[in-house]
Design an enzyme around this catalytic site. Structure first.
Site, PDB file in Angstrom:
ATOM      1  N   TYR A   1       0.876  -1.167   0.000  1.00 33.41           N
ATOM      2  CA  TYR A   1       0.000   0.000   0.000  1.00 33.41           C
ATOM      3  C   TYR A   1       0.906   1.207   0.000  1.00 33.41           C
ATOM      4  CZ  TYR A   1      -4.464  -2.283   0.939  1.00 33.41           C
ATOM      5  OH  TYR A   1      -5.600  -3.012   0.827  1.00 33.41           O
TER       6      TYR A   1
ATOM      7  N   ASP B   1      -6.500  -0.918  -6.175  1.00 34.48           N
ATOM      8  CA  ASP B   1      -7.967  -0.867  -6.163  1.00 34.48           C
ATOM      9  C   ASP B   1      -8.520  -0.337  -4.846  1.00 34.48           C
ATOM     10  OD1 ASP B   1      -7.495  -2.925  -4.422  1.00 34.48           O
ATOM     11  OD2 ASP B   1      -8.348  -4.505  -5.686  1.00 34.48           O
TER      12      ASP B   1
ATOM     13  N   HIS C   1     -10.249  -7.435  -5.039  1.00 37.30           N
ATOM     14  CA  HIS C   1      -9.924  -7.332  -3.616  1.00 37.30           C
ATOM     15  C   HIS C   1     -10.860  -8.217  -2.779  1.00 37.30           C
ATOM     16  CE1 HIS C   1      -7.626  -4.311  -0.984  1.00 37.30           C
ATOM     17  NE2 HIS C   1      -8.160  -5.141  -0.111  1.00 37.30           N
TER      18      HIS C   1
HETATM   19  O1  173 Z   1      -9.131  -5.774   2.474  1.00 37.44           O
HETATM   20  C1  173 Z   1      -8.650  -5.240   3.462  1.00 37.44           C
HETATM   21  O2  173 Z   1      -9.176  -5.378   4.556  1.00 37.44           O
HETATM   22  C2  173 Z   1      -7.468  -4.445   3.302  1.00 37.44           C
HETATM   23  O3  173 Z   1      -6.882  -4.510   2.285  1.00 37.44           O
HETATM   24  C3  173 Z   1      -7.012  -3.528   4.333  1.00 37.44           C
HETATM   25  C4  173 Z   1      -6.593  -2.266   3.966  1.00 37.44           C
HETATM   26  C5  173 Z   1      -6.187  -1.377   4.939  1.00 37.44           C
HETATM   27  C6  173 Z   1      -6.208  -1.754   6.254  1.00 37.44           C
HETATM   28  C7  173 Z   1      -6.611  -3.005   6.607  1.00 37.44           C
HETATM   29  C8  173 Z   1      -7.013  -3.898   5.653  1.00 37.44           C
END
Ligand code: 173
Length: 493
Positions: free
Chosen positions: A234, A262, A353
């Site tokens: 991320y 996404d 996702h």
């Molecule tokens: O799908 C999710 O839960 C995920 O990708 C996510 C994103 C940020 C924080 C925690 C989970």
């Protein structure tokens, strides 16, 4: 006439007698030749096997397969003790809450049922939830149900090989463990369960940015130093933090970077939001810890660092800070896949996702069809330097093979492995992978494909894939057909 006591003495592999239809047989020497294996006969050594024997053996089987002198003759019925004759286990009372032994899990769906029992409600809500009405989440599995096989016959499938390579890295299966956040919600060892199982079974784990275990712990849990791992990324609004993460991963030997594209904002997963989330999650990247809004569920509580301004332009920067192959995770149209290929990226993951982001996004497997067609039209497929991955809804080796037939190099599986270790630790994940391998071997034989190269587009009929069934969410407490009221005072009552 033989006495039952005498038969009972021959109850092992060195001397094994059984009774069938009142006659005793010495089957000791026959044990290694029994088509069903020696074990099943040994269960009845020194006992009456008639009840088990009858349904599976045509009359005369014993006589035809044993030399005459091994037929020992009738056993005196008066010597057989009643309780032995009918040695039946009492009907076991089903304990709905007990966790069944791992061997009872026969497919990936089974782990979900068990995980729901063992997980805390907050953990179950976080893992199992999808966005909004969860239409896309359900569609991910149902899309595979619209693809049918066209198997070929009379091919030599005595040996089947389902090994492959992803971004140049060997894998025993065209499957990788995709990134999922907050692994310790399911089990104290968190993501390390996945690392160990992936290492044992020779497949690749994608390490999540938002793991509960630290990056070092996950890398440190590898079964040996050659075990390959990828990393999911991320991108933080603070690019410096992201650069540090990438460089650390590269130095630790991570072999591929999967950038999530996404999730500029996290979807609303209402099951998760209904839980007041106060577990300690992975919140290391949030520099403004006090503003965490825990009323929004586990994921939203820790996702505020993700940069919604991330764009194609940032890929130049991203490529400048690493030599790892870069794959975009969460591509949902042929237009974006073509752009990624034209830029010379290493690949795309066609993914929504796990149905947790945009509801009514199409399934990855459906997008695969249009992506391959568009790439082919531009002479960009097949191309070993640009691989296509798919995730979402994959539960069976048949699903994996459908994706491979349509042009995917490999598929990602997330939730089923989380569920497997939530219930059974890393052994559960090993078992899940072994189940997939067993299914893979059987399906490839039945398809007439000894290797993955033989799994070709002509082996599937995917014409129905673009057909979407209409969906109406069921509103709270409202049923179309209300229960008919019980009539009172009817004439015949
Ligand atoms: O799908 C999710 O839960 C995920 O990708 C996510 C994103 C940020 C924080 C925690 C989970």
């Amino acid at each position: 006439m033989l006495k039952f006591d005498e038969v009972q003495k021959h109850n092992n592999k060195d001397s094994c007698w059984v009774i069938v239809h009142g006659n005793a047989y010495d089957v000791t020497e026959f044990l290694p030749d029994h088509p069903g294996g020696a074990g099943i006969i040994l269960k009845y050594a020194g006992k009456d096997a008639t009840e088990e024997y009858d349904p599976i053996h045509p009359p005369g089987t014993l006589e035809e397969n044993l030399p005459k002198e091994k037929c020992l003759g009738p056993v005196d019925p008066s010597t057989i003790k009643e309780e032995v004759k009918t040695e039946k286990k009492p009907a076991a009372k089903l304990d709905e809450d007990a966790i069944p032994p791992l061997s009872q899990c026969l497919n990936l769906y089974d782990f979900e049922v068990i995980a729901k029992k063992v997980l805390k409600p907050t953990a179950w809500a976080y893992y199992s939830s999808g966005a909004d009405d969860e239409v896309t989440m359900r569609e991910n599995t149902s899309a595979f149900g619209r693809i049918w096989f066209r198997p070929r016959i009379l091919r030599d499938v005595s040996k089947v090989d389902y090994s492959t390579s992803l971004l140049g890295q060997k894998s025993t299966l065209p499957v990788y463990i995709t990134a999922t956040a907050l692994g310790k919600l399911g089990h104290p060892e968190g993501e390390k369960n996945l690392t160990v199982a992936a290492g044992k079974e020779g497949i690749i784990q994608m390490i999540p940015t938002l793991a509960s275990c630290s990056f070092d712990e996950i890398v440190g849990a590898r079964v040996d130093e050659n075990q390959v791992q990828f990393m999911q990324l991320y991108v933080n609004s603070n690019r410096k933090i992201t650069e540090r993460i990438i460089q650390k991963a590269e130095a630790a030997g991570v072999k591929g970077l999967f950038v999530t594209v996404d999730a500029p904002q996290l979807g609303r997963r209402e099951k998760d939001m209904r839980m007041k989330f106060d577990d300690v999650g992975s919140n290391e990247q949030n520099q403004n810890k006090d503003t965490v809004d825990r009323s929004q569920g586990a994921a939203r509580a820790i996702s505020s660092f993700i940069d919604p301004s991330l764009s194609w332009d940032d890929l130049t920067w991203l490529r400048s800070v690493t030599r790892m192959p870069i794959v975009l995770k969460g591509v949902q149209t042929w237009e974006d896949a073509v752009r990624a290929a034209e830029m010379g990226l290493a690949g795309v993951v066609l993914s929504n996702h796990g149905g947790r982001q945009l509801d009514f996004a199409r399934s990855g497997i459906e997008v695969l069809g249009e992506v391959v067609e568009a790439l082919k039209a531009r002479n960009l497929f097949p191309n070993p330097m640009f691989q296509i991955f798919v995730d979402g809804g994959i539960r069976r080796a048949s699903d994996v093979l459908k994706a491979v037939a349509m042009g995917a190099t490999a598929v990602g599986i997330g939730r089923p492995f989380l569920y497997a270790y939530s219930a059974y630790g890393s052994d559960g994940v090993v078992h899940a992978l072994q189940l997939l391998k067993a299914e893979m071997e059987m399906n490839m034989r039945l398809l007439g494909a000894p290797t993955l190269k033989d799994v070709v587009p002509e082996m599937v009929d995917a014409r129905a894939l673009g057909t979407h069934v209409n969906f109406t969410p069921i509103s709270h407490g409202h049923q179309i057909y209300e229960k008919l009221s019980t009539a009172v005072g009817m004439p015949n009552e």
